[in-house]
Design a protein around this motif. Structure first.
Motif, PDB file in Angstrom:
ATOM      1  N   SER A  24      47.017  43.426  46.891  1.00  0.00           N
ATOM      2  CA  SER A  24      46.248  44.216  45.931  1.00  0.00           C
ATOM      3  C   SER A  24      44.778  44.296  46.336  1.00  0.00           C
ATOM      4  O   SER A  24      44.147  45.347  46.227  1.00  0.00           O
ATOM      5  N   PHE A  25      44.253  43.191  46.830  1.00  0.00           N
ATOM      6  CA  PHE A  25      42.847  43.118  47.220  1.00  0.00           C
ATOM      7  C   PHE A  25      42.569  43.879  48.512  1.00  0.00           C
ATOM      8  O   PHE A  25      41.554  44.570  48.640  1.00  0.00           O
ATOM      9  N   GLY A  26      43.470  43.778  49.475  1.00  0.00           N
ATOM     10  CA  GLY A  26      43.203  44.299  50.799  1.00  0.00           C
ATOM     11  C   GLY A  26      43.588  45.745  51.024  1.00  0.00           C
ATOM     12  O   GLY A  26      43.179  46.343  52.032  1.00  0.00           O
ATOM     13  N   THR A  27      44.358  46.336  50.126  1.00  0.00           N
ATOM     14  CA  THR A  27      44.758  47.739  50.278  1.00  0.00           C
ATOM     15  C   THR A  27      43.972  48.610  49.304  1.00  0.00           C
ATOM     16  O   THR A  27      43.673  48.189  48.186  1.00  0.00           O
ATOM     17  N   LEU A 171      45.430  29.136  37.707  1.00  0.00           N
ATOM     18  CA  LEU A 171      45.235  29.687  36.361  1.00  0.00           C
ATOM     19  C   LEU A 171      43.934  30.479  36.279  1.00  0.00           C
ATOM     20  O   LEU A 171      43.899  31.569  35.687  1.00  0.00           O
ATOM     21  N   ALA A 172      42.861  29.941  36.862  1.00  0.00           N
ATOM     22  CA  ALA A 172      41.575  30.646  36.851  1.00  0.00           C
ATOM     23  C   ALA A 172      41.686  31.978  37.579  1.00  0.00           C
ATOM     24  O   ALA A 172      41.155  33.001  37.117  1.00  0.00           O
ATOM     25  N   SER A 173      42.381  31.967  38.714  1.00  0.00           N
ATOM     26  CA  SER A 173      42.570  33.208  39.458  1.00  0.00           C
ATOM     27  C   SER A 173      43.320  34.238  38.618  1.00  0.00           C
ATOM     28  O   SER A 173      42.933  35.414  38.563  1.00  0.00           O
ATOM     29  N   GLY A 174      44.388  33.813  37.962  1.00  0.00           N
ATOM     30  CA  GLY A 174      45.158  34.733  37.128  1.00  0.00           C
ATOM     31  C   GLY A 174      44.330  35.329  36.009  1.00  0.00           C
ATOM     32  O   GLY A 174      44.423  36.531  35.720  1.00  0.00           O
ATOM     33  N   LEU A 175      43.482  34.517  35.381  1.00  0.00           N
ATOM     34  CA  LEU A 175      42.660  35.001  34.273  1.00  0.00           C
ATOM     35  C   LEU A 175      41.595  35.983  34.754  1.00  0.00           C
ATOM     36  O   LEU A 175      41.353  37.021  34.121  1.00  0.00           O
ATOM     37  N   PHE A 176      40.948  35.671  35.875  1.00  0.00           N
ATOM     38  CA  PHE A 176      39.930  36.588  36.403  1.00  0.00           C
ATOM     39  C   PHE A 176      40.555  37.916  36.830  1.00  0.00           C
ATOM     40  O   PHE A 176      39.994  38.988  36.577  1.00  0.00           O
ATOM     41  N   LEU A 177      41.709  37.847  37.473  1.00  0.00           N
ATOM     42  CA  LEU A 177      42.356  39.088  37.903  1.00  0.00           C
ATOM     43  C   LEU A 177      42.920  39.875  36.722  1.00  0.00           C
ATOM     44  O   LEU A 177      43.003  41.106  36.781  1.00  0.00           O
ATOM     45  N   LEU A 178      43.282  39.177  35.659  1.00  0.00           N
ATOM     46  CA  LEU A 178      43.685  39.884  34.446  1.00  0.00           C
ATOM     47  C   LEU A 178      42.506  40.680  33.892  1.00  0.00           C
ATOM     48  O   LEU A 178      42.665  41.837  33.453  1.00  0.00           O
ATOM     49  N   CYS A 179      41.318  40.086  33.936  1.00  0.00           N
ATOM     50  CA  CYS A 179      40.115  40.815  33.522  1.00  0.00           C
ATOM     51  C   CYS A 179      39.873  42.027  34.425  1.00  0.00           C
ATOM     52  O   CYS A 179      39.465  43.096  33.958  1.00  0.00           O
ATOM     53  N   VAL A 180      40.145  41.870  35.722  1.00  0.00           N
ATOM     54  CA  VAL A 180      39.977  42.974  36.665  1.00  0.00           C
ATOM     55  C   VAL A 180      40.884  44.146  36.296  1.00  0.00           C
ATOM     56  O   VAL A 180      40.447  45.303  36.258  1.00  0.00           O
ATOM     57  N   VAL A 181      42.143  43.854  36.006  1.00  0.00           N
ATOM     58  CA  VAL A 181      43.099  44.914  35.651  1.00  0.00           C
ATOM     59  C   VAL A 181      42.698  45.595  34.348  1.00  0.00           C
ATOM     60  O   VAL A 181      42.708  46.828  34.234  1.00  0.00           O
ATOM     61  N   VAL A 182      42.323  44.796  33.342  1.00  0.00           N
ATOM     62  CA  VAL A 182      41.929  45.352  32.046  1.00  0.00           C
ATOM     63  C   VAL A 182      40.684  46.231  32.197  1.00  0.00           C
ATOM     64  O   VAL A 182      40.609  47.335  31.636  1.00  0.00           O
ATOM     65  N   MET A 220      49.507  48.251  41.041  1.00  0.00           N
ATOM     66  CA  MET A 220      50.795  47.704  40.593  1.00  0.00           C
ATOM     67  C   MET A 220      51.021  46.279  41.087  1.00  0.00           C
ATOM     68  O   MET A 220      51.645  45.461  40.404  1.00  0.00           O
ATOM     69  N   PHE A 221      50.503  45.974  42.285  1.00  0.00           N
ATOM     70  CA  PHE A 221      50.669  44.622  42.822  1.00  0.00           C
ATOM     71  C   PHE A 221      49.927  43.586  41.990  1.00  0.00           C
ATOM     72  O   PHE A 221      50.356  42.434  41.900  1.00  0.00           O
ATOM     73  N   ALA A 222      48.790  43.981  41.404  1.00  0.00           N
ATOM     74  CA  ALA A 222      47.936  43.029  40.697  1.00  0.00           C
ATOM     75  C   ALA A 222      48.639  42.347  39.518  1.00  0.00           C
ATOM     76  O   ALA A 222      48.628  41.111  39.428  1.00  0.00           O
ATOM     77  N   PHE A 227      51.127  37.455  37.134  1.00  0.00           N
ATOM     78  CA  PHE A 227      52.252  36.765  36.483  1.00  0.00           C
ATOM     79  C   PHE A 227      52.665  35.522  37.278  1.00  0.00           C
ATOM     80  O   PHE A 227      52.774  34.424  36.721  1.00  0.00           O
ATOM     81  N   PHE A 228      52.876  35.681  38.575  1.00  0.00           N
ATOM     82  CA  PHE A 228      53.274  34.538  39.402  1.00  0.00           C
ATOM     83  C   PHE A 228      52.154  33.499  39.486  1.00  0.00           C
ATOM     84  O   PHE A 228      52.414  32.293  39.568  1.00  0.00           O
ATOM     85  N   CYS A 229      50.921  33.966  39.462  1.00  0.00           N
ATOM     86  CA  CYS A 229      49.774  33.068  39.551  1.00  0.00           C
ATOM     87  C   CYS A 229      49.699  32.154  38.321  1.00  0.00           C
ATOM     88  O   CYS A 229      49.520  30.936  38.441  1.00  0.00           O
ATOM     89  N   LEU A 230      49.834  32.733  37.147  1.00  0.00           N
ATOM     90  CA  LEU A 230      49.792  31.940  35.918  1.00  0.00           C
ATOM     91  C   LEU A 230      50.979  30.993  35.837  1.00  0.00           C
ATOM     92  O   LEU A 230      50.849  29.824  35.423  1.00  0.00           O
ATOM     93  N   LEU A 231      52.142  31.470  36.242  1.00  0.00           N
ATOM     94  CA  LEU A 231      53.341  30.637  36.210  1.00  0.00           C
ATOM     95  C   LEU A 231      53.206  29.464  37.172  1.00  0.00           C
ATOM     96  O   LEU A 231      53.512  28.308  36.819  1.00  0.00           O
ATOM     97  N   ALA A 232      52.737  29.720  38.382  1.00  0.00           N
ATOM     98  CA  ALA A 232      52.551  28.650  39.360  1.00  0.00           C
ATOM     99  C   ALA A 232      51.498  27.658  38.890  1.00  0.00           C
ATOM    100  O   ALA A 232      51.665  26.439  39.058  1.00  0.00           O
TER     101      ALA A 232
END
Length: 248
Positions: A24-27, A171-182, A220-222, A227-232
């Protein structure tokens, strides 16, 4: 046995999260856009007698051409296409793009805001908004990479501290990227920057200017990566807690 199963799934989810987030970041396919415009009677004056300045899009009569865009974190690229092409959106993918495409850095230049279409206050606000979006993206990517490094270091030593640190970073990564998507959805769907751009083009270029926007694969990748980031992250925190209680 249960701990081994949890480690396996946590590692799998963490690896998938890292892959999807890096994709998601690199494309540069967060947004796909196409512009079409009916021709003006002459090549210099738009509707209402407004002079068309350099940088405005003008389509010559009979060509049926449109302008295609795709953008992401690093680049925003544009090139021409034929409106009669049945597989128009497929031309946006890099394997089908012409060599004549024009790309510019997209870090602080949110589509479709520009000096020509928005006033100075709106333009500066858009730059600040895009700046925060970029910062959150960088923090999210750095956190998931650093979290993966911590987990790799934790595995040989069964260190509950490293597992917890890695889980917290996921978890921090998932939350920051959730903010990015929103923030990106708000930019495209809620804020009026797109409407202002379309109105400006219709007033200065042609009355029937059309802008089509679609989310790309990078976008779409984000959510999948989040989801996997928060779960992990939750699993690694649980594993660290379990190791601390039973083995220390």
């Amino acid at each position: 046995m249960k701990l081994s199963v949890a480690l396996f799934f946590a590692g799998l989810f963490g690896a998938l999260a890292t892959v999807f987030i890096l994709l998601s970041f690199g494309t540069d396919y967060w947004l796909l856009a196409s512009e079409s415009c009916h021709p003006n009677p002459d090549g210099s004056v738009g509707p209402g007698g407004v002079t068309i300045e350099r940088g405005d899009m003008v389509m010559q009569e009979g060509t049926g051409d449109i302008t295609l865009y795709h953008e992401g974190f690093f680049w925003r690229c544009s090139f021409g296409g034929n409106a009669g092409d049945d597989n128009l959106m497929w031309n946006l993918w890099f394997t089908n793009q012409p060599h004549s495409k024009v790309c510019m850095h997209a870090y602080l230049f949110p589509f479709p805001v520009s000096h020509q279409t928005h006033n100075a206050t709106e333009y500066d606000t858009a730059i600040i908004y895009r700046g925060f979006w970029s910062i959150f993206m960088l923090i999210g990517v750095a956190a998931v990479v650093l979290g993966g490094f911590f987990i790799i270091c934790a595995a040989p030593f069964a260190s509950h501290r490293l597992y917890k640190a890695g889980g917290g970073l996921f978890l921090a990564s998932g939350l920051f990227l959730l903010c990015v998507v929103v923030m990106y959805v708000l930019w495209v769907q809620v804020l009026d920057v797109v409407n202002v751009y379309v109105e400006h083009q219709r007033a200065t270029v042609c009355r029937d200017f059309q802008l089509s926007l679609n989310y790309g694969l990078s976008f779409m990748f984000a959510p999948i990566g989040i989801f996997f980031c928060l779960l992990a992250g939750l699993l690694f925190l649980l594993i660290g807690r379990t190791i601390q209680i039973h083995y220390h």
